[in-house]
Motif scaffolding. Sequence first.
Motif, PDB file in Angstrom:
ATOM      1  N   ASN B 232     -25.944 -43.866 -12.681  1.00 48.44           N
ATOM      2  CA  ASN B 232     -27.131 -43.803 -13.552  1.00 48.44           C
ATOM      3  C   ASN B 232     -27.898 -42.499 -13.362  1.00 48.44           C
ATOM      4  OD1 ASN B 232     -26.802 -46.271 -14.737  1.00 48.44           O
ATOM      5  ND2 ASN B 232     -28.115 -47.367 -13.281  1.00 48.44           N
ATOM      6  N   HIS B 233     -28.061 -42.104 -12.114  1.00 48.90           N
ATOM      7  CA  HIS B 233     -28.785 -40.864 -11.825  1.00 48.90           C
ATOM      8  C   HIS B 233     -28.024 -39.662 -12.390  1.00 48.90           C
ATOM      9  CE1 HIS B 233     -31.324 -42.456  -8.184  1.00 48.90           C
ATOM     10  NE2 HIS B 233     -31.547 -43.108  -9.301  1.00 48.90           N
ATOM     11  N   HIS B 234     -26.717 -39.671 -12.171  1.00 44.03           N
ATOM     12  CA  HIS B 234     -25.892 -38.566 -12.637  1.00 44.03           C
ATOM     13  C   HIS B 234     -25.979 -38.435 -14.153  1.00 44.03           C
ATOM     14  CE1 HIS B 234     -22.116 -36.163 -12.956  1.00 44.03           C
ATOM     15  NE2 HIS B 234     -22.639 -35.633 -11.868  1.00 44.03           N
ATOM     16  N   ARG B 235     -25.992 -39.570 -14.824  1.00 35.95           N
ATOM     17  CA  ARG B 235     -26.073 -39.570 -16.289  1.00 35.95           C
ATOM     18  C   ARG B 235     -27.427 -39.021 -16.756  1.00 35.95           C
ATOM     19  NH1 ARG B 235     -25.570 -44.967 -17.607  1.00 35.95           N
ATOM     20  NH2 ARG B 235     -23.579 -44.957 -16.514  1.00 35.95           N
ATOM     21  N   PHE B 236     -28.477 -39.416 -16.043  1.00 33.77           N
ATOM     22  CA  PHE B 236     -29.825 -38.919 -16.373  1.00 33.77           C
ATOM     23  C   PHE B 236     -29.875 -37.393 -16.302  1.00 33.77           C
ATOM     24  CE2 PHE B 236     -34.022 -37.413 -15.149  1.00 33.77           C
ATOM     25  CZ  PHE B 236     -34.891 -38.118 -15.954  1.00 33.77           C
ATOM     26  N   LEU B 237     -29.136 -36.829 -15.343  1.00 38.00           N
ATOM     27  CA  LEU B 237     -29.194 -35.383 -15.094  1.00 38.00           C
ATOM     28  C   LEU B 237     -28.296 -34.576 -16.033  1.00 38.00           C
ATOM     29  CD1 LEU B 237     -29.292 -35.495 -11.185  1.00 38.00           C
ATOM     30  CD2 LEU B 237     -31.159 -34.796 -12.698  1.00 38.00           C
ATOM     31  N   ASP B 238     -27.682 -35.266 -16.988  1.00 36.12           N
ATOM     32  CA  ASP B 238     -26.813 -34.618 -17.976  1.00 36.12           C
ATOM     33  C   ASP B 238     -27.436 -33.376 -18.603  1.00 36.12           C
ATOM     34  OD1 ASP B 238     -24.353 -35.636 -18.109  1.00 36.12           O
ATOM     35  OD2 ASP B 238     -24.671 -36.973 -19.823  1.00 36.12           O
ATOM     36  N   TYR B 239     -28.758 -33.389 -18.737  1.00 34.64           N
ATOM     37  CA  TYR B 239     -29.445 -32.285 -19.433  1.00 34.64           C
ATOM     38  C   TYR B 239     -29.366 -30.976 -18.667  1.00 34.64           C
ATOM     39  CZ  TYR B 239     -33.421 -32.615 -16.199  1.00 34.64           C
ATOM     40  OH  TYR B 239     -34.218 -32.588 -15.086  1.00 34.64           O
ATOM     41  N   ASN B 240     -29.007 -31.027 -17.384  1.00 32.75           N
ATOM     42  CA  ASN B 240     -28.932 -29.799 -16.579  1.00 32.75           C
ATOM     43  C   ASN B 240     -27.636 -29.845 -15.753  1.00 32.75           C
ATOM     44  OD1 ASN B 240     -29.162 -27.885 -14.464  1.00 32.75           O
ATOM     45  ND2 ASN B 240     -31.384 -27.861 -14.706  1.00 32.75           N
ATOM     46  N   GLU B 241     -26.660 -29.097 -16.203  1.00 27.64           N
ATOM     47  CA  GLU B 241     -25.323 -29.152 -15.610  1.00 27.64           C
ATOM     48  C   GLU B 241     -25.356 -28.855 -14.113  1.00 27.64           C
ATOM     49  OE1 GLU B 241     -21.223 -26.771 -16.377  1.00 27.64           O
ATOM     50  OE2 GLU B 241     -22.608 -26.889 -18.097  1.00 27.64           O
ATOM     51  N   SER B 242     -26.175 -27.863 -13.747  1.00 30.57           N
ATOM     52  CA  SER B 242     -26.232 -27.451 -12.352  1.00 30.57           C
ATOM     53  C   SER B 242     -26.849 -28.556 -11.477  1.00 30.57           C
ATOM     54  CB  SER B 242     -27.036 -26.155 -12.247  1.00 30.57           C
ATOM     55  OG  SER B 242     -27.179 -25.766 -10.920  1.00 30.57           O
ATOM     56  N   PHE B 243     -27.937 -29.163 -11.965  1.00 28.50           N
ATOM     57  CA  PHE B 243     -28.556 -30.284 -11.239  1.00 28.50           C
ATOM     58  C   PHE B 243     -27.547 -31.433 -11.071  1.00 28.50           C
ATOM     59  CE2 PHE B 243     -33.451 -29.847 -11.774  1.00 28.50           C
ATOM     60  CZ  PHE B 243     -33.377 -28.500 -11.476  1.00 28.50           C
ATOM     61  N   ALA B 244     -26.827 -31.752 -12.154  1.00 31.29           N
ATOM     62  CA  ALA B 244     -25.885 -32.868 -12.125  1.00 31.29           C
ATOM     63  C   ALA B 244     -24.792 -32.607 -11.095  1.00 31.29           C
ATOM     64  CB  ALA B 244     -25.288 -33.087 -13.506  1.00 31.29           C
ATOM     65  N   GLU B 245     -24.294 -31.366 -11.064  1.00 28.78           N
ATOM     66  CA  GLU B 245     -23.201 -31.044 -10.150  1.00 28.78           C
ATOM     67  C   GLU B 245     -23.695 -31.038  -8.696  1.00 28.78           C
ATOM     68  OE1 GLU B 245     -20.230 -31.163 -10.581  1.00 28.78           O
ATOM     69  OE2 GLU B 245     -19.304 -30.017  -8.956  1.00 28.78           O
ATOM     70  N   ILE B 246     -24.899 -30.518  -8.479  1.00 25.82           N
ATOM     71  CA  ILE B 246     -25.469 -30.533  -7.120  1.00 25.82           C
ATOM     72  C   ILE B 246     -25.693 -31.981  -6.674  1.00 25.82           C
ATOM     73  CG2 ILE B 246     -27.578 -29.981  -5.787  1.00 25.82           C
ATOM     74  CD1 ILE B 246     -27.675 -27.301  -7.325  1.00 25.82           C
ATOM     75  N   TYR B 247     -26.192 -32.812  -7.592  1.00 27.79           N
ATOM     76  CA  TYR B 247     -26.390 -34.229  -7.271  1.00 27.79           C
ATOM     77  C   TYR B 247     -25.077 -34.876  -6.834  1.00 27.79           C
ATOM     78  CZ  TYR B 247     -27.978 -39.054  -7.469  1.00 27.79           C
ATOM     79  OH  TYR B 247     -28.295 -40.348  -7.121  1.00 27.79           O
ATOM     80  N   ARG B 248     -24.028 -34.601  -7.618  1.00 24.34           N
ATOM     81  CA  ARG B 248     -22.735 -35.217  -7.356  1.00 24.34           C
ATOM     82  C   ARG B 248     -22.182 -34.783  -5.993  1.00 24.34           C
ATOM     83  NH1 ARG B 248     -17.767 -34.512  -7.199  1.00 24.34           N
ATOM     84  NH2 ARG B 248     -17.887 -32.270  -7.565  1.00 24.34           N
ATOM     85  N   LEU B 249     -22.252 -33.473  -5.758  1.00 31.39           N
ATOM     86  CA  LEU B 249     -21.634 -32.891  -4.571  1.00 31.39           C
ATOM     87  C   LEU B 249     -22.343 -33.330  -3.286  1.00 31.39           C
ATOM     88  CD1 LEU B 249     -19.228 -30.958  -4.597  1.00 31.39           C
ATOM     89  CD2 LEU B 249     -20.830 -29.072  -4.318  1.00 31.39           C
ATOM     90  N   ILE B 250     -23.670 -33.308  -3.300  1.00 29.33           N
ATOM     91  CA  ILE B 250     -24.401 -33.701  -2.089  1.00 29.33           C
ATOM     92  C   ILE B 250     -24.239 -35.197  -1.842  1.00 29.33           C
ATOM     93  CG2 ILE B 250     -26.664 -33.800  -0.945  1.00 29.33           C
ATOM     94  CD1 ILE B 250     -27.455 -31.301  -2.451  1.00 29.33           C
ATOM     95  N   SER B 251     -24.303 -35.988  -2.912  1.00 31.31           N
ATOM     96  CA  SER B 251     -24.112 -37.435  -2.745  1.00 31.31           C
ATOM     97  C   SER B 251     -22.748 -37.727  -2.125  1.00 31.31           C
ATOM     98  CB  SER B 251     -24.227 -38.157  -4.089  1.00 31.31           C
ATOM     99  OG  SER B 251     -25.542 -38.041  -4.589  1.00 31.31           O
ATOM    100  N   GLN B 252     -21.715 -37.031  -2.626  1.00 29.31           N
ATOM    101  CA  GLN B 252     -20.368 -37.233  -2.081  1.00 29.31           C
ATOM    102  C   GLN B 252     -20.328 -36.852  -0.608  1.00 29.31           C
ATOM    103  OE1 GLN B 252     -17.929 -38.785  -3.883  1.00 29.31           O
ATOM    104  NE2 GLN B 252     -17.063 -38.916  -1.829  1.00 29.31           N
ATOM    105  N   ASP B 253     -20.997 -35.744  -0.260  1.00 28.83           N
ATOM    106  CA  ASP B 253     -20.986 -35.308   1.139  1.00 28.83           C
ATOM    107  C   ASP B 253     -21.746 -36.295   2.035  1.00 28.83           C
ATOM    108  OD1 ASP B 253     -19.898 -33.013   2.687  1.00 28.83           O
ATOM    109  OD2 ASP B 253     -21.960 -32.894   3.406  1.00 28.83           O
ATOM    110  N   ILE B 254     -22.798 -36.915   1.491  1.00 29.59           N
ATOM    111  CA  ILE B 254     -23.499 -37.963   2.259  1.00 29.59           C
ATOM    112  C   ILE B 254     -22.561 -39.151   2.487  1.00 29.59           C
ATOM    113  CG2 ILE B 254     -25.376 -39.667   2.186  1.00 29.59           C
ATOM    114  CD1 ILE B 254     -27.087 -37.561   0.703  1.00 29.59           C
ATOM    115  N   ILE B 255     -21.850 -39.548   1.425  1.00 30.95           N
ATOM    116  CA  ILE B 255     -20.914 -40.668   1.544  1.00 30.95           C
ATOM    117  C   ILE B 255     -19.817 -40.354   2.567  1.00 30.95           C
ATOM    118  CG2 ILE B 255     -19.115 -41.969   0.298  1.00 30.95           C
ATOM    119  CD1 ILE B 255     -20.937 -41.646  -2.246  1.00 30.95           C
ATOM    120  N   ASP B 256     -19.320 -39.113   2.542  1.00 35.15           N
ATOM    121  CA  ASP B 256     -18.212 -38.733   3.435  1.00 35.15           C
ATOM    122  C   ASP B 256     -18.655 -38.484   4.875  1.00 35.15           C
ATOM    123  OD1 ASP B 256     -16.584 -38.853   1.242  1.00 35.15           O
ATOM    124  OD2 ASP B 256     -16.578 -36.695   0.859  1.00 35.15           O
ATOM    125  N   SER B 257     -19.971 -38.352   5.096  1.00 33.83           N
ATOM    126  CA  SER B 257     -20.456 -37.934   6.431  1.00 33.83           C
ATOM    127  C   SER B 257     -20.427 -39.097   7.429  1.00 33.83           C
ATOM    128  CB  SER B 257     -21.874 -37.394   6.340  1.00 33.83           C
ATOM    129  OG  SER B 257     -21.865 -36.180   5.637  1.00 33.83           O
TER     130      SER B 257
END
Lengths: 257, 257
Positions: B232-257
Amino acid sequence: MKFKVAILGAGNVAWHLAPAIEDAGHEVTEVYARDLSSARKITERVYAAEPKDELDFSDSEAEIFILAVSDQAIPELADSVILPEGSILVHTSGAMSLDILGYSSATYTGIFYPLQSFTKSRKMEFEDVAFLLESDDEESLQKLRKLAKSLKSQYYNVRSKDRLAIHIAAVFASNFTNHMIRMSEEIMRRQGLDFEMLKPLIIEQISKALQIGAKNAQTGPASREDYETLENHHRFLDYNESFAEIYRLISQDIIDS
Amino acid sequence: MKFKVAILGAGNVAWHLAPAIEDAGHEVTEVYARDLSSARKITERVYAAEPKDELDFSDSEAEIFILAVSDQAIPELADSVILPEGSILVHTSGAMSLDILGYSSATYTGIFYPLQSFTKSRKMEFEDVAFLLESDDEESLQKLRKLAKSLKSQYYNVRSKDRLAIHIAAVFASNFTNHMIRMSEEIMRRQGLDFEMLKPLIIEQISKALQIGAKNAQTGPASREDYETLENHHRFLDYNESFAEIYRLISQDIIDS
């Protein structure tokens, strides 16, 4: 105005909220958890709340029922719980809409979302909590405001649509800042260096960001567009693909901002 | 032990360092800047330092010369400056090695890197600065330690190799945390919401991270592996590609940590 409040859930929010509600002069009547011993861990923190592991609250004296469970658990609990006439059921989630409580037996529904990061082991001052409140019923909203106010918390009326944006903003400002610090800790540890030396820097940077705004507070190689240093740093991070990519992407966003 | 110190540079570090050195009982003898009026802005902050726009310091009484300029400007200045016999030349960069001062006329070279984020408009307490010190000459290192100590700063002996890692860790812990707050500010502003409501959350989260470690302090949808909210958050951030990608990448790194 004193309320009788029941809490459904036994996680971090319930842990801190139950004694705080009592300290504010209200009464915690029941605490529900699927597992009775979990409910007891919370009821032991207050005067005379009853631990419960079943969802029939038809005889409860409580007026406000706070659903402090994981987002995934909200719909099923809301649909299953049996509540007395006139009761208000609220959830404490930043991500879930108000509609999700629509099929509950509650007379009124609302949201009582504490915009704060709770950890059991750490004391929480409710003065430092901003509650985001929502309800379709003006009288219920008024009661939620009074409850928040009695906890000495700040409170804001926020529609579900805005609450989603606030939740996302909170993830960046809180979970992601925290993760940046974690990555920093790992870089230091790998090199056998003492993380302590970075603490004054972190404290100064965050204080500055909150005082003059993060845009004005930014320093560092990306904001100076010092591409040579960025390249050196990026090369150093080769050992961890995810760190390197995060470094690249955030630096680029700082440059583009 | 009182030192006579000359400062080369007129940026944020020179701005804060010159009066602090004087307040600690030392003497600031000269301040150099390519532009004399810039040098004067710093000399006006201390008792009797001479502003200079040329690099002949052969008659200077100073013993310690602090190169407080941008990383790019260090090599040329270090190579061009004429220094008296016995002098110590240090730079204040987190990113540059000690070797870069190798062709200077200084008898001794070193590093005097303040691990802190400086902004002209904001008062800096040097108690909150950790200096990372380096020199091949033990006596020079001793003097840098005394200088740092007299400023009431903390100090650490750090080799260039480790200083690079610390600088990178500092970028994550300071510049990137700051940028996360900036992104949060933008998400709130776009929605017409008051950023104030997030400040208690940020303060609590950072305090907690510094107290119990960022790994233990993490909360939020990624650490709960709440994929629905992340989506849901990622979809909300659709309006800003860079924000969406940073959101995705950091979230993934939190999950993997």
